[in-house]
Design a protein around this motif. Structure first.
Motif, short mmCIF file in Angstrom:
data_model
loop_
_atom_site.label_atom_id
_atom_site.label_comp_id
_atom_site.label_asym_id
_atom_site.label_seq_id
_atom_site.Cartn_x
_atom_site.Cartn_y
_atom_site.Cartn_z
N ALA A 29 -97.99 -7.54 5.83
CA ALA A 29 -97.30 -6.77 4.79
C ALA A 29 -98.05 -5.51 4.38
N VAL A 30 -99.35 -5.62 4.18
CA VAL A 30 -100.11 -4.45 3.73
C VAL A 30 -100.08 -3.32 4.77
N LEU A 31 -99.95 -3.66 6.04
CA LEU A 31 -99.85 -2.64 7.08
C LEU A 31 -98.57 -1.83 6.90
N PHE A 32 -97.50 -2.49 6.54
CA PHE A 32 -96.20 -1.84 6.42
C PHE A 32 -95.93 -1.25 5.04
N THR A 33 -96.61 -1.75 4.02
CA THR A 33 -96.38 -1.24 2.67
C THR A 33 -97.56 -0.48 2.10
N GLY A 34 -98.75 -0.73 2.60
CA GLY A 34 -99.94 -0.03 2.15
C GLY A 34 -100.60 -0.67 0.95
N PRO A 35 -101.89 -0.38 0.81
CA PRO A 35 -102.61 -0.85 -0.37
C PRO A 35 -102.26 0.02 -1.58
N ASP A 36 -102.72 -0.38 -2.73
CA ASP A 36 -102.45 0.39 -3.95
C ASP A 36 -103.06 1.79 -3.88
N ILE A 37 -104.24 1.89 -3.28
CA ILE A 37 -104.93 3.17 -3.19
C ILE A 37 -105.36 3.41 -1.75
N GLU A 38 -105.00 4.59 -1.22
CA GLU A 38 -105.45 4.99 0.11
C GLU A 38 -105.39 6.51 0.20
N THR A 39 -106.24 7.06 1.03
CA THR A 39 -106.22 8.51 1.23
C THR A 39 -105.02 8.87 2.11
N ASP A 40 -104.70 10.13 2.14
CA ASP A 40 -103.61 10.59 3.01
C ASP A 40 -103.90 10.24 4.46
N GLU A 41 -105.15 10.43 4.88
CA GLU A 41 -105.51 10.13 6.27
C GLU A 41 -105.38 8.63 6.55
N GLU A 42 -105.82 7.80 5.62
CA GLU A 42 -105.69 6.34 5.79
C GLU A 42 -104.22 5.94 5.87
N ARG A 43 -103.38 6.56 5.02
CA ARG A 43 -101.93 6.26 5.04
C ARG A 43 -101.33 6.67 6.37
N TRP A 44 -101.70 7.86 6.86
CA TRP A 44 -101.15 8.34 8.13
C TRP A 44 -101.51 7.38 9.26
N ILE A 45 -102.75 6.94 9.32
CA ILE A 45 -103.20 6.02 10.37
C ILE A 45 -102.49 4.68 10.24
N ARG A 46 -102.38 4.16 9.01
CA ARG A 46 -101.71 2.88 8.78
C ARG A 46 -100.24 2.96 9.18
N GLU A 47 -99.57 4.03 8.76
CA GLU A 47 -98.16 4.18 9.10
C GLU A 47 -97.95 4.34 10.60
N ALA A 48 -98.83 5.07 11.27
CA ALA A 48 -98.72 5.23 12.72
C ALA A 48 -98.89 3.90 13.43
N THR A 49 -99.80 3.07 12.94
CA THR A 49 -100.00 1.74 13.52
C THR A 49 -98.77 0.86 13.31
N ALA A 50 -98.22 0.88 12.10
CA ALA A 50 -97.02 0.10 11.81
C ALA A 50 -95.84 0.56 12.65
N LYS A 51 -95.66 1.88 12.74
CA LYS A 51 -94.57 2.43 13.54
C LYS A 51 -94.69 2.01 15.01
N ALA A 52 -95.91 1.99 15.52
CA ALA A 52 -96.13 1.61 16.92
C ALA A 52 -95.69 0.18 17.17
#
Length: 105
Positions: A29-52
Motif C-alpha cells: 500500500a505505501v508504494l502506491f499511496t506514499g508515506p505521509d512525508i516524502e521529497t519530490d524525488e522520493e515520490r517520483w521514484i516511488r510512483e515510477a516503481t508502482a507504475k512499473a
C-alpha cells in the motif's frame, strides 16, 4: 444517480478488481499511496516503481482503472496512473459507455 446505486456500483467494481487478481496487495500500500512525508524525488521514484508493477505485470489493470475512475482518488497510483494523471484523462474517457449498462443481472 442515488448514493446507494453509486455505492453498489463501486462495490461491484472493487469485486471485479479483486477477482482479476492484481499484482499488488495490501502489503504494498505505501508504494502506491506514499508515506505521509516524502521529497519530490522520493515520490517520483516511488510512483515510477508502482507504475512499473501496473504496466508490466498486472492482470487487473483494466479493472483497477474502472475502479479508480469511479472513486476519483485524490492521491496514489491506480492502474499505472497517478491520481493527477487520471484527472487529466477523465475528460477523454467520457465517450465510453457504462460497462455495466448492458449486463444481464
Amino acid at each position: 444517480m442515488n448514493d446507494e446505486y453509486e455505492n453498489d456500483e463501486v462495490s461491484d467494481l472493487l469485486d471485479d478488481l479483486i477477482n482479476a487478481e492484481p499484482a499488488c496487495d495490501s502489503t504494498m500500500a505505501v508504494l502506491f499511496t506514499g508515506p505521509d512525508i516524502e521529497t519530490d524525488e522520493e515520490r517520483w521514484i516511488r510512483e515510477a516503481t508502482a507504475k512499473a508493477i501496473c504496466q508490466t505485470r498486472c492482470p487487473a489493470r483494466a479493472a483497477c482503472l474502472s475502479y479508480a475512475m469511479a472513486l476519483d482518488p485524490e492521491e496514489g497510483v491506480w492502474a499505472g496512473y497517478t491520481a493527477e494523471e487520471l484527472r487529466d484523462v477523465r475528460p477523454l474517457l467520457t465517450f465510453l459507455p457504462d460497462r455495466r449498462a448492458n449486463e444481464v443481472a
